[in-house]
Design an enzyme around this catalytic site. Structure first.
Site, PDB file in Angstrom:
ATOM      1  N   CYS A   7       4.329  35.308   7.225  1.00 18.18           N
ATOM      2  CA  CYS A   7       5.635  35.653   8.104  1.00 18.18           C
ATOM      3  C   CYS A   7       6.219  34.998   8.966  1.00 18.18           C
ATOM      4  CB  CYS A   7       4.559  36.837   8.293  1.00 18.18           C
ATOM      5  SG  CYS A   7       3.573  37.333   7.834  1.00 18.18           S
ATOM      6  N   GLU A  67       0.874  -1.285  -0.254  1.00 12.35           N
ATOM      7  CA  GLU A  67      -0.197   0.392   0.162  1.00 12.35           C
ATOM      8  C   GLU A  67       1.171   0.935  -0.121  1.00 12.35           C
ATOM      9  OE1 GLU A  67      -2.470  -0.557   3.739  1.00 12.35           O
ATOM     10  OE2 GLU A  67      -0.588  -0.437   4.684  1.00 12.35           O
TER      11      GLU A  67
END
Ligand SMILES: *Cc1c(COP(=O)(O)O)cnc(C)c1O
Length: 401
Positions: A342, A264
């Site tokens: 920021c 998987e």
């Protein structure tokens, strides 16, 4: 991909920022990998790496099924296919999620604890069903080294190996569960094909031994995902052919029509056919270092910050400069690529030697198709989202996700 980006940039004035997915390459590459596996091995796609609908639609015909970790993911899969096999794993499954799994007819549930076995047995009993499960086991180890290890050490995943006898004893009391085998997903981003094949071999030998000890008929062994992508050296990728050859020699000992082996994989399936592209908005020097600020950042593409690496990129030149003010340019220097957030953590690439980069050029980050947009905090600072462009046989589907 560079031409596609240049061509699309010409059609718009806003700074360019997009994810681009080459769905044709995704389908061809995945189909070829799936069909190169030896008999009795099957490839599933772990959708958390990228669960966008276009990606799932492209993959559904070429993989054996999908691995999911929530009811939301089950629904995303059922949106694109009513009957494709689903494997459902992950810690902390709620009653509603387990109910949903039964309702949506998942193929196997990976149980992660003894409590979860009890819970699922009760739910299955209410529905008068016998539910097929794999036990997820967290091995004692030692296992191969990996940047991200889910097993071989204490984590929230699976039933610890030492607890297996108690879990097996408890199962005697749970008539609505049918144990069909074991599940292991111990590490992520393993680049060593030889070591990975050996790991699969080790899983097989353990599963065989336990089946004998506990009198189980093993129908499935899930060997997890974890095949890696080399972000540092793009030319040196996981050696799939070697891996498959090694698995070939495992067939005689392990895999058979009575026992299938599942993989998987997430990253290994969708990483290489996805790209993140972002236009340079500013170039500046700060305390002796150069920075290219792009439209976007880690709120779109958190992968480099999450893996703490400098992500490779290519400069796509855009020659038009329609503005009345000067065009900043940087030649033959080291530059760090940062976003618009920021925070000094908003870094995509660090101290990379470039020939030239100018404001208005576009930086193209390859291997961005897995754990890119899917793991990013999209709305931090409320900047616009990137475009999502799915390229498919000359047709393209654009739009939001
Ligand atoms: C995330 C995950 C995968 C896929 O991992 P990759 O490293 O992307 O291949 C497979 N199985 C489980 C249980 C997972 O949690």
């Amino acid at each position: 991909m560079a031409e596609v980006v240049q061509e699309r940039k010409q059609r718009q004035n806003e700074p360019f920022c997009a994810y681009l997915h080459d769905l044709d390459a995704l389908k061809v590459q995945t189909a070829s990998r799936a069909s190169s596996l030896p008999e009795f091995f099957k490839l599933f796609y772990a959708i958390k790496a990228n669960s966008e609908e276009a990606i799932l639609r492209a993959l559904a015909p070429v993989v054996h099924g999908f691995e999911v970790a929530s009811l939301g993911e089950i629904k995303k899969v059922r949106q694109v296919s009513a009957d494709i096999p689903i494997l459902f794993g992950g810690p902390g499954k709620t009653e509603a999620e387990l109910e949903g799994a039964l309702q949506h007819n998942v193929h196997l549930i990976h149980v992660e604890s003894v409590h979860e076995m009890n819970k699922l047995n009760a739910i299955a009993g209410r529905h008068n069903k016998k539910v097929s499960v794999l036990l997820r086991i967290n091995l004692k180890g030692p296992l191969p080294q990996a940047k991200l290890a889910m097993g071989g050490r204490p984590t929230q995943f699976g039933i610890e190996e030492e607890q297996l006898p108690q879990a097996m004893e408890q199962l005697q009391q749970l008539p609505n569960l049918q144990v069909e085998g074991f599940h292991f997903h111990s590490l992520s981003n393993n680049l060593d094909a030889e070591a990975h094949a050996q790991l699969v071999r080790y899983y097989c030998s353990l599963a065989r031994r336990w089946a004998e000890t506990y009198g189980l008929s093993l129908r499935y062994l899930n060997a997890g995902g974890g095949l890696g992508v080399n972000y540092a050296e793009l030319e040196q990728q996981f050696d799939w052919n070697h891996f498959v050859n090694q698995l070939g020699s495992l067939v005689k000992e392990a895999a058979s029509p009575d026992m299938m082996i599942y993989f998987e994989c997430g990253r290994y399936i969708t990483a290489s056919t996805g790209y993140y592209a972002a236009e340079v908005l500013d170039i500046k020097r700060n305390h002796g270092k150069y920075y290219a600020v792009v439209r976007g950042g880690t709120h779109h593409f958190r992968l480099p910050s999450s893996w703490q690496h400098s992500h490779p990129f290519q400069v796509i030149t855009v020659d038009e400069w329609p503005h009345p003010y000067e065009r900043p340019s940087l030649d033959d220097e080291k530059v760090s690529v940062v976003g618009q957030l920021c925070t000094p953590k908003d870094v995509l690439a660090q101290d990379v030697q470039i020939d030239q980069v100018r404001v208005g050029d576009i930086l193209l980050f390859p291997y961005a198709g897995a754990y890119g947009w899917a793991i990013s905090h999209h709305d931090f600072l409320s900047h616009p989202h990137p475009e999502h462009i799915y390229l498919e046989s000359n047709a393209e589907i654009g739009g939001g996700v």
